[in-house]
Design an enzyme around this catalytic site. Structure first.
Site, mmCIF file in Angstrom:
data_model
loop_
_atom_site.group_PDB
_atom_site.id
_atom_site.type_symbol
_atom_site.label_atom_id
_atom_site.label_comp_id
_atom_site.label_asym_id
_atom_site.label_seq_id
_atom_site.Cartn_x
_atom_site.Cartn_y
_atom_site.Cartn_z
ATOM 1 N N ALA A 12 -2.837 4.139 -1.329
ATOM 2 C CA ALA A 12 -3.329 4.597 -0.031
ATOM 3 C C ALA A 12 -4.294 5.755 -0.267
ATOM 4 O O ALA A 12 -5.384 5.818 0.326
ATOM 5 C CB ALA A 12 -2.173 5.030 0.865
ATOM 6 N N ILE A 28 0.859 -1.191 0.000
ATOM 7 C CA ILE A 28 0.000 0.000 0.000
ATOM 8 C C ILE A 28 0.891 1.236 0.000
ATOM 9 O O ILE A 28 1.210 1.803 1.029
ATOM 10 C CB ILE A 28 -0.977 0.006 1.200
ATOM 11 N N HIS A 29 1.311 1.622 -1.186
ATOM 12 C CA HIS A 29 2.148 2.805 -1.351
ATOM 13 C C HIS A 29 1.278 4.067 -1.341
ATOM 14 O O HIS A 29 0.061 3.983 -1.223
ATOM 15 C CB HIS A 29 2.893 2.709 -2.685
ATOM 16 N N ALA A 30 1.940 5.198 -1.502
ATOM 17 C CA ALA A 30 1.229 6.474 -1.387
ATOM 18 C C ALA A 30 -0.012 6.539 -2.283
ATOM 19 O O ALA A 30 -1.090 6.909 -1.846
ATOM 20 C CB ALA A 30 2.167 7.619 -1.719
#
Lengths: 552, 85
Positions: free
Chosen positions: B19, B14-16
């Site tokens: 997210a 769950i990267h930026a």
């Protein structure tokens, strides 16, 4: 002349004057305020102004660097809509009766420290994002919002570090190169430099007392060196190299960023074959869509002892990080035959081409294999690596490999060492693998056809043997049929197929390969853009017609 | 109340960016949505909270939905996760 060494994130040469980029660091003082409601409203105005500025930056970045890289400004906007950020600021203003600037600065510090302390390198880099938005709000509160300060002649930009919003605000026409003292190959500056195709260095060791502004300099993106006030001889040499590059770049400019797609819309992925870490720059420069074959032999050759796990890990991690999300297929150890290492202590063989080489060594000596696999799995946590096993002849071998990879993963888990899940593929370079390709396809995620060995094993001709030239045909129908069969079986099992041998870059068969449905071609970096040009000029005939012609 | 557990399959975790998308979807609903991973939990409507979980590929995430529109929220959020994460 002074020289400073940095890490190159993009090759090429820039010659020009240095402009030192100074941030206007805002001084934030803590003051006591009486009217907290008015202060909250002041914060809210500055926040909305910031959100609007970020929308403009997003639009600008969208055009300049594409959606994927522009997304960061959307995230910045969301951060400013976020409860964690706003409530912290509002609480500080309300309960401590402090000015908005101080509350914003303190909130930014707290949150960026939280990210800076995280394990994941990517998340740590997000601390810079929080600092960036925080400074922007403070700028708006104080009415000193940052402006593009690079004006005049094109220059080499030297900076401590550049935030994403700073890089996107700079006028790209005025930038010859980026040199930053901080920064990683993952930083936005690095990504931007790659997108712009200009030489750039990060992590450059420039001492704080160096007075560089306005001085003549050369950035050599190939070796990662910044020369300040260069000597005449060096300047001439670099100018010569630069001209050479300009000529090459004409083709590059034309084809770079273009899709590898035929005139009638058939798409293919163009990857690069490389044999050394130093080739990474060429991969990026030539706009490869990935690495289709990274020969890991260079780690083993020309030395007297086995490379350690950490040594290998550092190299693979660098590959994963440099490729920044693009696929990099690393082929496991492929020595034997014409590539020999003394310290392996391999027995002399009557017929090395049919002897103990590649995966056979690895399966007989699992301790060597496991060291490499551990390094590869660990490095996979840092990017999109794939592993490819050479010289496979049967599904049983793949199952033996899987047992070993499972062991490796289990050990890493037990030791609580971080690892990723690289795609698993095999080389199709023996006639046996072609004949078994349907069964093999059920065991792996992809195939890569090694046409050099496949040709020699299929035709039973040693390519080095000059006497046999009259019998040797690199386009022999047997080879093309083998490729077609492999592709059909792979696709029937839902996996993709690439070609990493010389035939992949052979313009005479490109349209045949495209018609067969090959998904990826991997060629030497210098070959990528000419091949892309050829593909874009190709018109595939209707299916059905193609079927008849593709096997000569 | 509804619960959903899921193992992240996206290579980047769950990267930026995901997210951000997850938070955007969660915010469309009135229900409380709690996200739990790596023995930490927090409000799924807050991007810093979600990013700070530092969820990587192969890790399990549990979501708890509670409120008047929990069924719809469940459907939207789980649909997004299965497709994108």
């Amino acid at each position: 002349m002074q020289t400073y060494k940095g890490k190159s994130v993009f090759g090429g040469i820039a010659i020009g004057r240095i402009r030192v980029y100074q941030k206007n660091r805002q001084q934030v003082r803590r003051t006591r305020i009486e009217d907290t409601e008015a202060e909250l409203a002041r914060y809210e105005r500055a926040r909305i102004e910031t959100v609007n500025q970020l929308k403009v930056l997003y639009e600008k970045a969208l055009v300049e660097v594409g959606e994927e890289n522009a997304a960061i400004f959307e995230i910045h906007g969301m951060m400013l809509e976020d409860g964690d950020y706003n409530e912290s600021v509002q609480n500080m203003i309300q309960s401590n009766c402090i000015n908005a600037e101080f509350a914003v600065a303190a909130t930014g510090d707290n949150l960026s420290q939280m990210f800076a302390a995280m394990q994941d390198e990517y998340m740590r880099a997000r601390a810079a994002d929080i600092k960036d938005i925080t400074e922007r709000i403070i700028g708006n509160l104080q009415g000193t919002a940052k402006e593009d300060k690079v004006v005049g002649e094109p220059a080499i930009i030297v900076a401590e570090d550049l935030a994403p919003s700073e890089t996107v605000q700079l006028d790209k026409k005025l930038i010859l190169s980026f040199v930053t003292i901080q920064g990683s190959p993952n930083s936005h500056t690095a990504i931007l430099a790659r997108t712009m195709g200009i030489p750039a260095l990060v992590g450059t060791s420039i001492p704080p007392e160096a007075d560089l502004d306005g001085k003549m300099a050369i950035v050599d993106g190939t070796t990662g060196v910044l020369y300040v006030e260069p000597e005449e001889g060096l300047l001439r040499e670099m100018e010569g190299r630069k001209e050479e590059e300009v000529r090459k770049r004409e083709l590059l400019l034309e084809m770079k960023g273009q899709e590898s797609i035929t005139a009638d819309g058939h798409r293919i992925r163009l990857y690069a074959n490389i044999g050394n870490i130093d080739d990474l720059a060429a991969v990026l420069e030539n706009d490869a869509e990935g690495i289709g074959l990274f020969r890991s032999e260079f780690l083993y050759l020309q030395r007297d002892t086995y490379p350690t796990e950490d040594e290998q890990f550092a190299i693979y991690k660098k590959v994963a990080e440099t490729m920044a999300g693009k696929t990099a297929i690393i082929r496991t150890l492929d020595i034997g035959a014409d590539k020999q290492c003394e310290y392996f202590g391999l027995e002399k063989e009557e017929n090395p081409a049919l002897g103990c080489r590649a995966i056979r060594i690895c399966l007989k000596r699992p301790e060597i294999f496991k060291t490499q696999l551990r390094a590869l799995y660990r490095a996979s946590a840092f990017g999109r690596l794939a592993i490819m096993y050479p010289m496979i002849i049967s599904p049983e071998e793949v199952r033996r490999i899987k047992k070993i990879t499972e062991e490796v993963k289990r050990e890493l888990r037990t030791q609580e060492i971080e690892y990723g899940e690289p795609e698993q593929g095999i080389m199709i370079e023996t006639p046996a693998a072609v004949m078994m390709s349907r069964e093999l396809a059920r065991e792996v995620d992809f195939f890569s056809i090694g046409t050099n060995d496949l040709t020699q094993y299929t035709l039973a001709i040693d390519r080095q043997n000059q006497n046999l030239e009259e019998f040797y045909d690199p386009h022999h129908p047997a080879i093309l049929r083998m490729i077609e069969m492999t592709v059909q079986n792979a696709h029937a099992e839902g996996i993709w197929v690439g070609i990493c041998g010389e035939l992949g870059g052979d313009r005479e068969v490109t349209d045949s390969l495209l018609r067969m449905g090959v998904d990826e071609l991997s060629v030497s970096p210098g070959n990528i853009l000419p091949l892309r040009k050829a593909i874009r000029e190709t018109q595939l005939r209707e299916e059905g017609f193609g079927k008849e012609t593709q096997v000569n | 109340m509804k619960e959903f557990s899921y193992i992240i399959t996206d290579k980047d975790g769950i990267h930026a960016r995901p997210a951000g998308e997850l938070v955007k979807i969660a915010k469309e609903f009135e229900s409380n949505i709690l996200i739990r991973a790596n023995e930490k939990d927090g409000d799924c409507k807050r991007i810093f909270t979600v990013m700070a979980l530092g969820v990587k590929k192969g890790q399990e995430v549990t979501l708890r939905f509670e409120g008047p529109d929990e069924d719809k929220a469940f459907e939207a959020v789980t649909g997004f996760m299965k497709e994108k994460l």
